[in-house]
Enzyme design. Structure first.
Site, short mmCIF file in Angstrom:
data_model
loop_
_atom_site.label_atom_id
_atom_site.label_comp_id
_atom_site.label_asym_id
_atom_site.label_seq_id
_atom_site.Cartn_x
_atom_site.Cartn_y
_atom_site.Cartn_z
N PRO A 9 39.62 40.48 40.77
CA PRO A 9 39.03 41.34 39.74
C PRO A 9 40.12 42.03 38.89
CG PRO A 9 38.75 42.32 41.92
CD PRO A 9 39.34 40.96 42.12
N GLU A 10 39.88 42.11 37.62
CA GLU A 10 40.77 42.86 36.73
C GLU A 10 40.03 44.14 36.32
OE1 GLU A 10 42.55 40.52 33.60
OE2 GLU A 10 42.71 38.75 34.86
#
Ligand code: ZN
Length: 302
Positions: free
Chosen positions: A2-3
């Site tokens: 995840p960013e």
């Protein structure tokens, strides 16, 4: 992995079940994730009210009324799922399913919170690169997790003057410079590729070689790609799910990321008439920079 937009999406979905609410029960179902849980972890969470739920880069921060902050990182594959107790319920802008039998009892369900909504929050992480710890709220900025971290890309501090100074004189490719978490925190490979395409800047360009009039479009591209991704619920490539369990949708809107060999979706300037644009005829290329894939269009990005 995840960013920033995926973590922000999770935060938005957790907030109705957590912010302003009391953790009535905390079940810690193993001794560690990436690092051990802090001593007396469940005890320090139980009965505490979450005063604020914020985010710093890719960390979720739940400030408790005890003066400690619960710090959560989703690692590679962590999910925070919210279930309504009793029946399917709308809370804030989200609809949460009723907790199915055994929600929180699964092999990879490592931490389970009950809150006074009432709601159940399950942290599931099959790869266990995630992290949960407690840090004194007034010492958060000095903590080793945060002290060297750059500014937030969606904050007002991330402006053209800052970006010009941060990139100025740098002999590294602009792609690598933007991934440097000390410069700006939370930007990852996907969104840097997409932002550079939107700004028409090649990932190979040296950071220090950007012209003055390229800084503002780059800044705008970074902020807009992050905001668009958050509005779409993030990008689901493998494990990301929103707190409601729904996948993100931004992966359908990638212009270059993961599109090697596919037709460019950009508009290239036509030579026939100034200001008249036509569809770019080039294809998306992939190169490897500092061990990471960069996707870009050589015709649209200079
Ligand atoms: Zn193109």
């Amino acid at each position: 992995m995840p960013e920033l937009p995926e973590v922000e999406t999770v935060r938005l979905g957790l907030a109705p079940a957590l912010e302003g609410h009391v953790i009535t029960q905390a079940r810690i179902r193993r001794g560690n994730l990436r690092i051990p849980f802090p001593p007396r972890f469940a005890e320090r969470l139980t009965g505490r009210k979450v005063e604020r739920l914020t985010r710093r880069a890719k960390y979720l921060l739940a400030a408790l009324d005890s003066g400690e902050t619960l710090v959560i990182h989703l690692g590679m594959s962590g999910r925070m799922s919210v279930y309504a107790e009793g029946h399917r319920q709308k809370l804030g802008n989200y609809v949460y399913d009723k907790a199915p039998d055994g929600a929180g009892d699964g092999k990879h369900d490592h931490v389970v919170f009950e809150t006074d909504v009432p709601a159940r929050i399950v942290f599931n992480d099959h790869r266990r690169f995630g992290l949960m710890t407690l840090v004194a709220t007034d010492a958060l900025d000095q903590d080793k997790l945060f002290k060297d971290m750059g500014i937030e890309p969606l904050s007002d501090k991330f402006n053209a003057a800052y970006l010009a100074k941060a990139l100025g004189g740098k002999k590294t490719p602009v792609k690598s410079a933007l991934l440097d978490q000390r410069l700006v925190a939370g930007l990852g490979n996907i969104y840097v590729c997409e932002a550079l395409f939107r700004a028409g800047i090649s990932p190979k360009r040296l950071a220090g070689s950007l012209k003055k009039d390229q800084i503002a479009p780059l800044l705008k591209a970074i902020k807009s790609v992050l905001k668009d991704a958050i509005a779409a619920g993030g990008s689901t490539l493998r494990d990301h799910a929103q707190a409601t369990g729904d996948p993100g949708n931004f992966q359908h809107r990638f212009l270059v990321y993961g599109r090697e060999g596919k037709p460019c979706k950009g508009l290239a300037s036509s030579s026939e008439a100034v200001g008249h644009k036509k569809r770019c005829k080039d294809t998306v290329k992939r190169i490897v920079q500092a061990g990471r894939s960069s996707f870009y269009c050589p015709a649209c990005q200079k």
